[in-house]
Design an enzyme around this catalytic site. Sequence first.
Site, PDB file in Angstrom:
ATOM      1  N   GLU A 101     -13.449  -5.715  -5.518  1.00 54.60           N
ATOM      2  CA  GLU A 101     -12.118  -5.199  -5.806  1.00 54.60           C
ATOM      3  C   GLU A 101     -11.330  -6.316  -6.486  1.00 54.60           C
ATOM      4  OE1 GLU A 101      -8.235  -3.402  -3.522  1.00 54.60           O
ATOM      5  OE2 GLU A 101      -9.057  -5.365  -3.034  1.00 54.60           O
ATOM      6  N   ARG A 106     -19.217  -3.474  -1.114  1.00 57.76           N
ATOM      7  CA  ARG A 106     -17.949  -3.481  -1.853  1.00 57.76           C
ATOM      8  C   ARG A 106     -17.048  -4.482  -1.142  1.00 57.76           C
ATOM      9  NH1 ARG A 106     -12.388  -2.696  -0.346  1.00 57.76           N
ATOM     10  NH2 ARG A 106     -11.247  -1.809  -2.093  1.00 57.76           N
ATOM     11  N   ARG A 113      -2.895   7.646   1.662  1.00 60.61           N
ATOM     12  CA  ARG A 113      -4.020   7.633   2.601  1.00 60.61           C
ATOM     13  C   ARG A 113      -3.998   8.829   3.551  1.00 60.61           C
ATOM     14  NH1 ARG A 113      -5.451   1.408   3.726  1.00 60.61           N
ATOM     15  NH2 ARG A 113      -4.312   0.437   2.016  1.00 60.61           N
ATOM     16  N   ASP A 136       1.148   3.840  -0.899  1.00 63.59           N
ATOM     17  CA  ASP A 136       0.698   3.495   0.438  1.00 63.59           C
ATOM     18  C   ASP A 136       1.901   3.446   1.404  1.00 63.59           C
ATOM     19  OD1 ASP A 136      -0.744   2.538   2.554  1.00 63.59           O
ATOM     20  OD2 ASP A 136      -1.258   0.621   1.656  1.00 63.59           O
ATOM     21  N   HIS A 139      -6.853   4.158  -2.303  1.00 70.09           N
ATOM     22  CA  HIS A 139      -5.962   4.015  -1.152  1.00 70.09           C
ATOM     23  C   HIS A 139      -4.784   3.093  -1.455  1.00 70.09           C
ATOM     24  CE1 HIS A 139      -8.915   0.801  -1.049  1.00 70.09           C
ATOM     25  NE2 HIS A 139      -8.093   0.095  -0.312  1.00 70.09           N
ATOM     26  N   ASP A 140      -4.913   2.267  -2.490  1.00 73.26           N
ATOM     27  CA  ASP A 140      -3.861   1.311  -2.835  1.00 73.26           C
ATOM     28  C   ASP A 140      -2.913   1.815  -3.912  1.00 73.26           C
ATOM     29  OD1 ASP A 140      -4.533  -0.775  -1.049  1.00 73.26           O
ATOM     30  OD2 ASP A 140      -6.171  -1.394  -2.355  1.00 73.26           O
ATOM     31  N   ASP A 196     -13.579  -6.493  -0.592  1.00 73.18           N
ATOM     32  CA  ASP A 196     -12.137  -6.370  -0.768  1.00 73.18           C
ATOM     33  C   ASP A 196     -11.545  -7.697  -1.252  1.00 73.18           C
ATOM     34  OD1 ASP A 196     -10.017  -4.413  -0.408  1.00 73.18           O
ATOM     35  OD2 ASP A 196      -9.255  -5.686   1.188  1.00 73.18           O
TER      36      ASP A 196
END
Length: 302
Positions: free
Chosen positions: A76, A45, A191, A187, A142-143, A47
């Site tokens: 992503e 994956r 998280r 964020d 998480h974003d 980023d």
Amino acid sequence: VEPSYSSWYGVPTMPRLMLSNPETREIFLDVAPYWIREFDIDGWRMDVARYVDDDFWLDFRRVVREVKPDAYLIAEIMGDAMPWLQGDRFDATMNYQFRELARDFFADSTIEATRFADGLVRTHARYSPRAVLASQNLIGSHDTERFLTAAGDDPKRLHLASFAQMTLPGAPGVYYGDEIGMSGGHDPLSRGAFPWNGRNSWDLELLEQTRRLGALRAVHDALRNGDFEILWTNDDAFAFTRSTRTERLLVVINRGEQPLDLFVPVASEGVTVIWGEATVRREPLDVRIENVGPWSGLIIDI
């Protein structure tokens, strides 16, 4: 202190690397297959893939697939990922467009079912069927703020969004804690640590739903690989089929506050409810469904 070299967001430990430099590129093209050869990882994956030299991903795919032809490569990409899903870079994307539609329909109720369904169809039209099925349908990450928080801490909205995530085309991506109803703002609040010692705070009904729907996906190939067709919508509900050569499932999602009755224009040889509660009977040219509960989902084998 600002670094004297180009870095991500001005963070010195995150330098921007010149992947057009052959020696730099070679290092990363050695790293990618190393983890597959040595540890048999299933894929990568990647980023913020859009900010990496585009032709690097051509070489990246080549070296990975030489070692493991079925390695899963997901990027992503926020927004339209079509340029990265042409078969020469990535297999799939983190489907943030799905997340936006789910937020608008389930969490905020700012769009009606017709617009939600239209958004799905438009997204699917951009990508190949294989990319649609392989892409990660997520409702949080998480974003982003937690879906429960986006839904005003209303668990029924999270429950139904999770049901849709498990039944619509794509690979469900469950962000840790969403399966037990974790909350959290943007964020870094998204998280937070998983509450291992706070089981009393878990949404056990949602956890059981996630387990059971995951098991249904394992048993019913139509939920994993089936074709997708919208058959009926109104403001707060829609019905669709997931079909393979050997199986056809009819799914109804009701976001409304009242029980739902509907006729779905699809012929069937028989009807068996495999998820949810409703009165269902077969007519010559359609399926009649009565009393689909508010904020609930239904799966029927037809």
